[in-house]
Design a protein around this motif. Structure first.
Motif, PDB file in Angstrom:
ATOM      1  N   ARG A  62       0.816  -1.219   0.000  1.00  0.00           N
ATOM      2  CA  ARG A  62       0.000   0.000   0.000  1.00  0.00           C
ATOM      3  C   ARG A  62       0.849   1.268   0.000  1.00  0.00           C
ATOM      4  NH1 ARG A  62      -4.948   1.362   0.972  1.00  0.00           N
ATOM      5  NH2 ARG A  62      -5.590  -0.659   1.790  1.00  0.00           N
ATOM      6  N   ALA A  63       1.832   1.343   0.891  1.00  0.00           N
ATOM      7  CA  ALA A  63       2.631   2.564   1.003  1.00  0.00           C
ATOM      8  C   ALA A  63       3.365   2.860  -0.303  1.00  0.00           C
ATOM      9  CB  ALA A  63       3.622   2.434   2.160  1.00  0.00           C
ATOM     10  N   ALA A  64       3.899   1.817  -0.922  1.00  0.00           N
ATOM     11  CA  ALA A  64       4.613   2.008  -2.185  1.00  0.00           C
ATOM     12  C   ALA A  64       3.671   2.458  -3.294  1.00  0.00           C
ATOM     13  CB  ALA A  64       5.328   0.719  -2.586  1.00  0.00           C
ATOM     14  N   LEU A  65       2.470   1.911  -3.306  1.00  0.00           N
ATOM     15  CA  LEU A  65       1.485   2.316  -4.313  1.00  0.00           C
ATOM     16  C   LEU A  65       1.067   3.767  -4.105  1.00  0.00           C
ATOM     17  CD1 LEU A  65      -0.769  -0.876  -4.446  1.00  0.00           C
ATOM     18  CD2 LEU A  65       0.593   0.035  -6.338  1.00  0.00           C
ATOM     19  N   GLU A  66       0.791   4.137  -2.859  1.00  0.00           N
ATOM     20  CA  GLU A  66       0.328   5.497  -2.589  1.00  0.00           C
ATOM     21  C   GLU A  66       1.431   6.529  -2.784  1.00  0.00           C
ATOM     22  OE1 GLU A  66      -1.883   5.976   1.032  1.00  0.00           O
ATOM     23  OE2 GLU A  66      -3.118   4.208   0.667  1.00  0.00           O
ATOM     24  N   ALA A  67       2.674   6.076  -2.879  1.00  0.00           N
ATOM     25  CA  ALA A  67       3.787   6.992  -3.157  1.00  0.00           C
ATOM     26  C   ALA A  67       3.886   7.337  -4.643  1.00  0.00           C
ATOM     27  CB  ALA A  67       5.099   6.377  -2.678  1.00  0.00           C
ATOM     28  N   LEU A  68       3.134   6.625  -5.477  1.00  0.00           N
ATOM     29  CA  LEU A  68       3.175   6.883  -6.918  1.00  0.00           C
ATOM     30  C   LEU A  68       2.333   8.115  -7.255  1.00  0.00           C
ATOM     31  CD1 LEU A  68       2.656   3.195  -8.141  1.00  0.00           C
ATOM     32  CD2 LEU A  68       4.812   4.480  -8.103  1.00  0.00           C
ATOM     33  N   VAL A  83      -1.695   8.424  -7.492  1.00  0.00           N
ATOM     34  CA  VAL A  83      -2.283   7.243  -6.852  1.00  0.00           C
ATOM     35  C   VAL A  83      -2.609   7.565  -5.390  1.00  0.00           C
ATOM     36  CG1 VAL A  83      -1.931   4.842  -6.161  1.00  0.00           C
ATOM     37  CG2 VAL A  83      -1.041   5.651  -8.355  1.00  0.00           C
ATOM     38  N   GLY A  84      -3.891   7.583  -5.079  1.00  0.00           N
ATOM     39  CA  GLY A  84      -4.326   7.794  -3.703  1.00  0.00           C
ATOM     40  C   GLY A  84      -4.782   6.490  -3.082  1.00  0.00           C
ATOM     41  N   ARG A  85      -5.426   6.584  -1.957  1.00  0.00           N
ATOM     42  CA  ARG A  85      -5.861   5.383  -1.246  1.00  0.00           C
ATOM     43  C   ARG A  85      -6.848   4.563  -2.068  1.00  0.00           C
ATOM     44  NH1 ARG A  85      -5.575   3.381   3.814  1.00  0.00           N
ATOM     45  NH2 ARG A  85      -7.226   1.941   4.439  1.00  0.00           N
ATOM     46  N   LYS A  86      -7.784   5.250  -2.744  1.00  0.00           N
ATOM     47  CA  LYS A  86      -8.796   4.533  -3.516  1.00  0.00           C
ATOM     48  C   LYS A  86      -8.153   3.717  -4.635  1.00  0.00           C
ATOM     49  CE  LYS A  86     -11.443   6.585  -6.563  1.00  0.00           C
ATOM     50  NZ  LYS A  86     -12.453   7.457  -7.190  1.00  0.00           N
ATOM     51  N   THR A  87      -7.251   4.340  -5.384  1.00  0.00           N
ATOM     52  CA  THR A  87      -6.573   3.632  -6.477  1.00  0.00           C
ATOM     53  C   THR A  87      -5.748   2.471  -5.942  1.00  0.00           C
ATOM     54  OG1 THR A  87      -6.480   5.611  -7.859  1.00  0.00           O
ATOM     55  CG2 THR A  87      -4.892   3.875  -8.358  1.00  0.00           C
ATOM     56  N   ALA A  88      -5.042   2.707  -4.842  1.00  0.00           N
ATOM     57  CA  ALA A  88      -4.246   1.636  -4.230  1.00  0.00           C
ATOM     58  C   ALA A  88      -5.137   0.466  -3.828  1.00  0.00           C
ATOM     59  CB  ALA A  88      -3.482   2.169  -3.024  1.00  0.00           C
ATOM     60  N   ASN A  89      -6.303   0.769  -3.253  1.00  0.00           N
ATOM     61  CA  ASN A  89      -7.227  -0.285  -2.845  1.00  0.00           C
ATOM     62  C   ASN A  89      -7.711  -1.108  -4.039  1.00  0.00           C
ATOM     63  OD1 ASN A  89      -7.309  -0.101  -0.042  1.00  0.00           O
ATOM     64  ND2 ASN A  89      -8.888   1.472  -0.037  1.00  0.00           N
ATOM     65  N   VAL A  90      -7.999  -0.433  -5.152  1.00  0.00           N
ATOM     66  CA  VAL A  90      -8.443  -1.154  -6.351  1.00  0.00           C
ATOM     67  C   VAL A  90      -7.357  -2.116  -6.820  1.00  0.00           C
ATOM     68  CG1 VAL A  90      -9.104  -0.954  -8.771  1.00  0.00           C
ATOM     69  CG2 VAL A  90     -10.013   0.662  -7.116  1.00  0.00           C
ATOM     70  N   LEU A  95      -4.765  -3.358  -5.100  1.00  0.00           N
ATOM     71  CA  LEU A  95      -4.533  -4.410  -4.105  1.00  0.00           C
ATOM     72  C   LEU A  95      -5.620  -5.472  -4.170  1.00  0.00           C
ATOM     73  CD1 LEU A  95      -3.412  -2.213  -1.072  1.00  0.00           C
ATOM     74  CD2 LEU A  95      -1.972  -3.818  -2.348  1.00  0.00           C
ATOM     75  N   ASN A  96      -6.868  -5.040  -4.365  1.00  0.00           N
ATOM     76  CA  ASN A  96      -7.987  -5.979  -4.409  1.00  0.00           C
ATOM     77  C   ASN A  96      -8.027  -6.751  -5.718  1.00  0.00           C
ATOM     78  OD1 ASN A  96     -11.031  -6.358  -5.414  1.00  0.00           O
ATOM     79  ND2 ASN A  96     -11.028  -6.568  -3.196  1.00  0.00           N
ATOM     80  N   THR A  97      -7.975  -6.036  -6.831  1.00  0.00           N
ATOM     81  CA  THR A  97      -8.240  -6.639  -8.134  1.00  0.00           C
ATOM     82  C   THR A  97      -7.019  -7.334  -8.725  1.00  0.00           C
ATOM     83  OG1 THR A  97      -9.919  -4.927  -8.506  1.00  0.00           O
ATOM     84  CG2 THR A  97      -9.186  -6.159 -10.430  1.00  0.00           C
ATOM     85  N   ALA A  98      -5.850  -6.757  -8.545  1.00  0.00           N
ATOM     86  CA  ALA A  98      -4.636  -7.363  -9.104  1.00  0.00           C
ATOM     87  C   ALA A  98      -4.026  -8.406  -8.174  1.00  0.00           C
ATOM     88  CB  ALA A  98      -3.605  -6.278  -9.402  1.00  0.00           C
ATOM     89  N   PHE A  99      -4.135  -8.172  -6.858  1.00  0.00           N
ATOM     90  CA  PHE A  99      -3.437  -9.036  -5.900  1.00  0.00           C
ATOM     91  C   PHE A  99      -4.354  -9.837  -4.977  1.00  0.00           C
ATOM     92  CE2 PHE A  99      -0.322  -5.531  -6.715  1.00  0.00           C
ATOM     93  CZ  PHE A  99       0.611  -6.307  -7.404  1.00  0.00           C
ATOM     94  N   GLY A 100      -5.672  -9.593  -5.057  1.00  0.00           N
ATOM     95  CA  GLY A 100      -6.610 -10.403  -4.285  1.00  0.00           C
ATOM     96  C   GLY A 100      -6.741 -10.048  -2.830  1.00  0.00           C
ATOM     97  N   ASP A 101      -6.275  -8.860  -2.434  1.00  0.00           N
ATOM     98  CA  ASP A 101      -6.402  -8.455  -1.036  1.00  0.00           C
ATOM     99  C   ASP A 101      -7.853  -8.064  -0.722  1.00  0.00           C
ATOM    100  OD1 ASP A 101      -3.704  -8.796  -1.065  1.00  0.00           O
ATOM    101  OD2 ASP A 101      -3.176  -6.742  -0.541  1.00  0.00           O
ATOM    102  N   PRO A 102      -8.311  -8.277   0.501  1.00  0.00           N
ATOM    103  CA  PRO A 102      -9.690  -7.931   0.875  1.00  0.00           C
ATOM    104  C   PRO A 102      -9.824  -6.446   1.211  1.00  0.00           C
ATOM    105  CG  PRO A 102      -8.611  -8.961   2.728  1.00  0.00           C
ATOM    106  CD  PRO A 102      -7.617  -8.998   1.597  1.00  0.00           C
ATOM    107  N   THR A 103      -9.608  -5.594   0.222  1.00  0.00           N
ATOM    108  CA  THR A 103      -9.722  -4.155   0.419  1.00  0.00           C
ATOM    109  C   THR A 103     -10.991  -3.644  -0.258  1.00  0.00           C
ATOM    110  OG1 THR A 103      -8.443  -3.708  -1.590  1.00  0.00           O
ATOM    111  CG2 THR A 103      -7.223  -3.845   0.478  1.00  0.00           C
ATOM    112  N   ILE A 104     -11.431  -2.466   0.135  1.00  0.00           N
ATOM    113  CA  ILE A 104     -12.614  -1.849  -0.472  1.00  0.00           C
ATOM    114  C   ILE A 104     -12.271  -0.406  -0.840  1.00  0.00           C
ATOM    115  CG2 ILE A 104     -14.998  -1.102  -0.117  1.00  0.00           C
ATOM    116  CD1 ILE A 104     -15.422  -3.475   1.689  1.00  0.00           C
ATOM    117  N   ALA A 105     -12.344  -0.106  -2.123  1.00  0.00           N
ATOM    118  CA  ALA A 105     -12.071   1.246  -2.609  1.00  0.00           C
ATOM    119  C   ALA A 105     -13.394   2.002  -2.679  1.00  0.00           C
ATOM    120  CB  ALA A 105     -11.415   1.190  -3.987  1.00  0.00           C
ATOM    121  N   VAL A 106     -13.570   2.967  -1.818  1.00  0.00           N
ATOM    122  CA  VAL A 106     -14.849   3.676  -1.741  1.00  0.00           C
ATOM    123  C   VAL A 106     -14.883   4.816  -2.759  1.00  0.00           C
ATOM    124  CG1 VAL A 106     -16.442   4.946  -0.269  1.00  0.00           C
ATOM    125  CG2 VAL A 106     -15.109   3.062   0.681  1.00  0.00           C
ATOM    126  N   ASP A 107     -15.585   4.579  -3.856  1.00  0.00           N
ATOM    127  CA  ASP A 107     -15.804   5.631  -4.853  1.00  0.00           C
ATOM    128  C   ASP A 107     -17.187   6.239  -4.617  1.00  0.00           C
ATOM    129  OD1 ASP A 107     -17.567   3.699  -5.735  1.00  0.00           O
ATOM    130  OD2 ASP A 107     -16.863   3.696  -7.802  1.00  0.00           O
TER     131      ASP A 107
END
Length: 215
Positions: free
Chosen positions: A108-114, A117-124, A126-138
């Motif tokens: 997450r920290a590395a993604l949000e450093a891009l 890329v904010g928290r929502k993008t990082a969550n997407v 992490l969830n969609t590419a890597f299968g983490d149980p995150t929720i990106a609130v749009d």
């Protein structure tokens, strides 16, 4: 809303769509990252139109850097805010090449450093590419969570934390997609289609809409 209602809501979502997926088109974590970065204040349909032309030409950080800023702009100029997004994509690609071996980090920290890329993008990602149980609130998830009372909150951060707390673990990985799709096609912003909603009897929205004449 009580736990039993939430379980039933997500049980119905799962029964109707057992394996929900993002409507953004991608084949690698990098393609997904760039698509999500481009999707801010833009539709998935619009992003897909642009990436269908971009990805056959450049679909890695190295190839996009070789393309250059001006050429990248021509590929994404149909997307809103494209000049700023193009700069962020180039800067992101540079960081991926220099710091991550050209790979999208599963962190997450590395993604949000891009850039861009904010928290929502990082969550997407992490969830969609890597299968983490995150929720990106749009905007869709924020609206559905508050309107139905699944996880009401005054801002996206509160809603995210409530969803992570209240959504049963067995549904957590796919909840992000179910809620987005529900908000995009049924629980729409101006006038929700309550009369055509699979969870209308469980939803706690007070002003449910009746079926239009002839429906």
């Amino acid at each position: 809303m009580n736990a039993a209602k939430r379980i039933e809501i997500f049980t119905r979502f799962r029964a109707a769509n057992p394996k929900p997926e993002t409507e953004l088109e991608y084949t690698t974590p990098f393609e997904l990252l760039i698509a999500v970065l481009l999707s801010a204040q833009a539709t998935d349909v619009g992003v897909n139109k642009a990436t269908r032309k971009l990805y056959p030409v450049a679909n890695t950080p190295e190839k996009i850097l070789a393309l250059g800023l001006d050429e990248l702009k021509t590929h994404i100029q149909t997307i809103g805010l494209y000049p700023t997004k193009a700069k962020n994509v180039i800067a992101t690609c540079q960081i991926l090449v220099e710091q991550h071996g050209g790979q999208v980090p599963h962190d997450r920290a590395a993604l949000e450093a891009l850039p861009g890329v904010g928290r929502k993008t990082a969550n997407v990602v992490l969830n969609t590419a890597f299968g983490d149980p995150t929720i990106a609130v749009d905007t869709h998830i924020f609206r559905v969570s508050n309107r139905t009372k699944i996880a009401p909150g005054k801002n996206v951060d509160v809603v995210e934390q409530k969803l992570l707390k209240f959504v049963p673990k067995e549904f957590l990985h796919d909840a992000h997609h179910w809620l987005i799709l529900h908000g995009r096609y049924t629980c729409v912003a101006r006038k929700p289609l309550c009369w055509n909603c699979m969870i209308a009897d469980l939803c706690e929205y007070k002003d449910k809409t009746p079926a239009p004449a002839g429906a």
